[in-house]
Design an enzyme around this catalytic site. Structure first.
Site, PDB file in Angstrom:
ATOM      1  N   HIS A 159     -36.578  44.574 -51.252  1.00 17.81           N
ATOM      2  CA  HIS A 159     -37.914  43.950 -51.222  1.00 17.81           C
ATOM      3  C   HIS A 159     -38.655  44.309 -49.916  1.00 17.81           C
ATOM      4  CE1 HIS A 159     -40.940  40.805 -51.585  1.00 17.81           C
ATOM      5  NE2 HIS A 159     -40.449  40.404 -52.721  1.00 17.81           N
ATOM      6  N   GLU A 263     -41.212  47.993 -53.615  1.00 17.60           N
ATOM      7  CA  GLU A 263     -39.796  47.628 -53.697  1.00 17.60           C
ATOM      8  C   GLU A 263     -39.058  48.523 -54.692  1.00 17.60           C
ATOM      9  OE1 GLU A 263     -39.876  43.466 -54.775  1.00 17.60           O
ATOM     10  OE2 GLU A 263     -41.828  43.260 -53.773  1.00 17.60           O
TER      11      GLU A 263
HETATM   12  O1  TA6 Z   1     -42.352  40.920 -54.755  1.00 18.23           O
HETATM   13  C1  TA6 Z   1     -42.439  40.390 -56.002  1.00 18.23           C
HETATM   14  C2  TA6 Z   1     -42.135  38.891 -56.017  1.00 18.23           C
HETATM   15  O2  TA6 Z   1     -41.290  38.593 -57.089  1.00 18.23           O
HETATM   16  C3  TA6 Z   1     -43.461  38.112 -56.090  1.00 18.23           C
HETATM   17  O3  TA6 Z   1     -43.649  37.568 -57.381  1.00 18.23           O
HETATM   18  C4  TA6 Z   1     -43.313  37.030 -55.017  1.00 18.23           C
HETATM   19  O4  TA6 Z   1     -42.658  35.896 -55.550  1.00 18.23           O
HETATM   20  C5  TA6 Z   1     -42.456  37.759 -54.000  1.00 18.23           C
HETATM   21  O5  TA6 Z   1     -41.475  38.438 -54.797  1.00 18.23           O
HETATM   22  C6  TA6 Z   1     -41.902  36.897 -52.904  1.00 18.23           C
HETATM   23  O6  TA6 Z   1     -40.808  36.155 -53.351  1.00 18.23           O
HETATM   24  P1  TA6 Z   1     -40.103  35.153 -52.280  1.00 18.23           P
HETATM   25  O7  TA6 Z   1     -39.053  34.422 -53.060  1.00 18.23           O
HETATM   26  O8  TA6 Z   1     -39.522  36.000 -51.179  1.00 18.23           O
HETATM   27  O9  TA6 Z   1     -41.210  34.272 -51.747  1.00 18.23           O
END
Ligand code: TA6
Length: 296
Positions: A159, A263
């Site tokens: 991520h 990602e």
């Molecule tokens: O990056 C995609 C994602 O799934 C978004 O929908 C958003 O939720 C992000 O990840 C951040 O997730 P987190 O749990 O780190 O706040």
């Protein structure tokens, strides 16, 4: 160099000959810094990030495993980013050569605690490598250690939060014409139009069957990030924009202007491992001057 970071959390600092560096916290196995020869920080970490278990650290490269997002019964993005990893002093011979590269091997073994929420036995080895040119490579090797013959399936993402000068001056190349699932529209499937992706509002898309190489052009800084990946067919592109930014307590209201998540992921088709089988997923990120690309 193994030392103490924020709130006394353990971290490892990697340095390469010309002065590039990277940092990875044992908490979450999470890279939180990647600097070029000029000492410029290339990854985004929120000024409001909590470096306090059990919260996830907002920024750097959180590892989403064994579940991406809410695609399953586990907490958002699985649990390995909320666990304390350890330094692996006897890693198996990794395929990548580690000559004249700074690297660290981390390992997270299954625990009886985790067995309660995810009833499988898995060994997760992560190698973080800083190449002689300052490129940063993450190699994950995940093995099913179950003795009871049970296979398990998982989804996965690196991520990665890239630091950008101004999101409205950023373009992503390499995802043109691909299908994507739009998380803002019930994950409905759409097809991307023919030119580069630009950003004018919240975006949260899972691009499917993406190429090995994706480019993120920071126009202001005349810098292009190049993301290369292997074993990770999908790519998530996310910027929360203003409303969502305000809703996150560990994220500054204006910070969405200075970050973009691209990602490398495996989401559409979960990976299944039989006992004894191992999966490897790799991403390498580097930077080139934007003029490097024709026409920019
Ligand atoms: O990056 C995609 C994602 O799934 C978004 O929908 C958003 O939720 C992000 O990840 C951040 O997730 P987190 O749990 O780190 O706040």
């Amino acid at each position: 160099e193994h030392c103490k970071g924020i709130n006394g959390l353990d971290k490892v600092v990697l340095r390469e000959v010309r002065g590039c560096s990277a940092e990875v916290y044992l908490y979450g196995g999470q890279v939180t810094s990647w600097k070029n020869v000029h000492g410029e920080e290339l990854l985004f970490v929120s000024s409001k990030a909590n470096f306090k278990p059990p919260n996830a650290i907002r920024g750097g490269i959180p590892i989403c495993f064994p579940q991406f997002s809410n695609l399953g019964p586990l907490e958002q993005h699985g649990f390995v980013r909320n666990r304390l990893w350890s330094i692996d002093n006897d890693p198996p011979p990794f395929a990548t050569t580690s000559t004249n590269k700074a690297f660290v091997d981390l390992i997270l073994k299954h625990s009886e605690e985790d067995f309660k929420i995810w009833p499988y036995r898995c060994e997760f080895r992560l190698r973080v490598t800083l190449g002689p040119g300052g490129d940063l490579m993450l190699t994950s090797r995940i093995r099913n250690m179950s003795a009871d013959g049970k296979p398990f399936s998982f989804t996965f993402a690196y991520h990665t939060y890239f630091a950008v000068t101004d999101i409205s001056e950023v373009r992503v190349e390499g995802l043109e014409t691909l299908d994507y699932l739009d998380n803002l529209k019930n994950r409905e499937r759409f097809t991307e139009q023919g030119d580069a992706i630009v950003f004018e509002s919240e975006m949260d898309r899972i691009y499917l069957g993406t190429p090995t190489k994706i480019a993120i052009l920071d126009h202001e800084r005349k810098r292009t990030f190049v993301l290369r990946k292997d074993g990770l067919p999908d790519a998530v592109v996310w910027n929360p924009w203003d409303k969502k930014a305000k809703a996150m307590t560990d994220f500054g209201d204006e910070e969405y202007k200075h970050m973009l998540c691209v990602e490398a992921a495996c989401i559409e088709k979960p990976i299944t491992l039989k006992p004894g089988e191992e999966w490897r997923g790799r991403q390498e990120i580097s930077t080139v001057p934007s003029s490097y690309f024709s026409g920019q």
